[in-house]
Write a protein that holds these residues in place. Sequence first.
Motif, mmCIF file in Angstrom:
data_model
loop_
_atom_site.group_PDB
_atom_site.id
_atom_site.type_symbol
_atom_site.label_atom_id
_atom_site.label_comp_id
_atom_site.label_asym_id
_atom_site.label_seq_id
_atom_site.Cartn_x
_atom_site.Cartn_y
_atom_site.Cartn_z
ATOM 1 N N GLU A 172 0.837 -1.206 0.000
ATOM 2 C CA GLU A 172 0.000 0.000 0.000
ATOM 3 C C GLU A 172 0.870 1.252 0.000
ATOM 4 O OE1 GLU A 172 -3.652 1.968 2.585
ATOM 5 O OE2 GLU A 172 -1.902 1.129 3.609
ATOM 6 N N LYS A 173 1.912 1.270 0.827
ATOM 7 C CA LYS A 173 2.794 2.431 0.889
ATOM 8 C C LYS A 173 3.496 2.687 -0.441
ATOM 9 C CE LYS A 173 3.646 2.037 5.855
ATOM 10 N NZ LYS A 173 4.625 1.658 6.909
ATOM 11 N N LEU A 174 3.771 1.618 -1.189
ATOM 12 C CA LEU A 174 4.440 1.750 -2.484
ATOM 13 C C LEU A 174 3.468 2.093 -3.614
ATOM 14 C CD1 LEU A 174 6.955 -1.243 -2.282
ATOM 15 C CD2 LEU A 174 7.521 1.204 -2.270
ATOM 16 N N GLY A 175 2.168 2.110 -3.325
ATOM 17 C CA GLY A 175 1.177 2.470 -4.341
ATOM 18 C C GLY A 175 0.666 1.301 -5.159
ATOM 19 N N ILE A 176 0.974 0.077 -4.731
ATOM 20 C CA ILE A 176 0.495 -1.113 -5.449
ATOM 21 C C ILE A 176 -0.939 -1.428 -5.042
ATOM 22 C CG2 ILE A 176 0.853 -3.589 -5.756
ATOM 23 C CD1 ILE A 176 3.865 -3.025 -5.201
ATOM 24 N N VAL A 177 -1.200 -1.336 -3.767
ATOM 25 C CA VAL A 177 -2.523 -1.637 -3.209
ATOM 26 C C VAL A 177 -3.274 -0.346 -2.951
ATOM 27 C CG1 VAL A 177 -3.686 -2.504 -1.124
ATOM 28 C CG2 VAL A 177 -1.886 -3.861 -2.218
ATOM 29 N N SER A 178 -4.537 -0.336 -3.328
ATOM 30 C CA SER A 178 -5.371 0.838 -3.115
ATOM 31 C C SER A 178 -5.868 0.931 -1.678
ATOM 32 C CB SER A 178 -6.573 0.806 -4.069
ATOM 33 O OG SER A 178 -7.444 1.898 -3.818
ATOM 34 N N ARG A 179 -6.351 -0.196 -1.130
ATOM 35 C CA ARG A 179 -6.894 -0.185 0.224
ATOM 36 C C ARG A 179 -6.562 -1.482 0.951
ATOM 37 N NH1 ARG A 179 -12.916 2.648 -0.093
ATOM 38 N NH2 ARG A 179 -12.345 4.288 -1.587
ATOM 39 N N LEU A 180 -6.250 -1.348 2.246
ATOM 40 C CA LEU A 180 -6.056 -2.497 3.115
ATOM 41 C C LEU A 180 -7.347 -2.760 3.880
ATOM 42 C CD1 LEU A 180 -2.544 -1.966 4.754
ATOM 43 C CD2 LEU A 180 -3.152 -3.406 2.807
ATOM 44 N N VAL A 181 -7.695 -4.044 4.006
ATOM 45 C CA VAL A 181 -8.953 -4.428 4.627
ATOM 46 C C VAL A 181 -8.693 -5.628 5.530
ATOM 47 C CG1 VAL A 181 -11.338 -5.110 4.196
ATOM 48 C CG2 VAL A 181 -10.137 -3.713 2.507
ATOM 49 N N ALA A 182 -9.425 -5.720 6.634
ATOM 50 C CA ALA A 182 -9.350 -6.918 7.473
ATOM 51 C C ALA A 182 -9.754 -8.131 6.634
ATOM 52 C CB ALA A 182 -10.275 -6.768 8.672
ATOM 53 N N PRO A 183 -9.074 -9.266 6.796
ATOM 54 C CA PRO A 183 -9.344 -10.432 5.940
ATOM 55 C C PRO A 183 -10.812 -10.822 5.864
ATOM 56 C CG PRO A 183 -7.412 -10.827 7.295
ATOM 57 C CD PRO A 183 -7.994 -9.530 7.769
ATOM 58 N N GLU A 184 -11.504 -10.774 6.999
ATOM 59 C CA GLU A 184 -12.903 -11.201 7.019
ATOM 60 C C GLU A 184 -13.838 -10.218 6.321
ATOM 61 O OE1 GLU A 184 -12.058 -9.078 10.960
ATOM 62 O OE2 GLU A 184 -11.037 -10.487 9.608
#
Length: 258
Positions: A172-184
Motif C-alpha cells: 500500500e505504501k508503495l502504491g500497489i494496493v489501493s486499500r487495506l482491509v481486514a481479511p474477514e
Amino acid sequence: MDNFMMIETGVQGKIGLITLNRPKVLNALNRQMIHEIVQALEEFDRRDDVRVTVLSGKGRAFAAGADIEEMADEDAIHMEWMNQFADWDRISMIKKPVIGAVHGFALGGGFELALACDLLFAADQAQFGFPEVNLGVMPGAGGTQRLTKLIGKTKALEYIWTGETMTASKAEKLGIVSRLVAPELLIEETMRFAASLAEKAPLSIRFSKEAVYKALDYSVYEGMQYERKNFSLLFSSEDQKEGMRAFKEKRLPLFKGK
C-alpha cells in the motif's frame, strides 16, 4: 457464460465476479486457467448489465504463482511458438474497471495477475512477491514492466532480484494496493466499492481509464491531448446531459452508459 473448469463466475447486481478455483494448489496459474480468466473478462466487458468486474481467489490464497509442473520441461523454441503470453496481453484491452481482491499469497504469476487489475484491495495479511529468481527465471507476464511503472526502477529491481515478499502494508505504501482491509471483510468491502463504482457514468469511467493508462507511456503533452479528446467526446453522450441536468435539478443522476 461458458462452463469453466478452473474459475467460477457470476453476476451480482452490476458486478461481474471471477473467482480463481484451484484451492488445493493455492490457485496456481496454468495456461488453461489464464485463458478462462481472459474469456470471462471479455464476456463481462461485452455485457451491458455488467459495469465492474471483481477478481478474487478461493481458499487460502489469491494465487501463489504459476504452475511449475506445466513449465519445468519447456524449451525456448516451443514457448516462442506457443505464444503463451498472448492471453495475458488481452487483459490490457479490457475497458471496464477490474478490481482485484487479494488475500494470502499473490506470488509470481499471481502477483502479475494482481498488477493487471486496475485497483487492488488487499487483506492486511496478504503478501506479494516475485520469487522467480529462485527458480532460475524471471517474471514474464508483465511483472518487470508493471511493477517498475508503479514503484520505480530501484525498488522494482530490489524485489525482483532478491525474490523477497512484501507485506500488504508495504504494498500500500508503495502504491500497489489501493486499500487495506481486514481479511474477514475483504470481499464485502471490495464489493461495496465496486457497487458504488457501478453507479457512476460508465462512459466517463471507461474514457478516464483509457487516459490514465496513456499517462504511463505518453509525455505529459501527448497525454493531455488524449485526455482532452476523451473529455470532448463525453459531451456527445446522453450521460453527460443527464449528469449535468441532475446536478442543476439537485437530484441523483441515472446513468445508462449511452
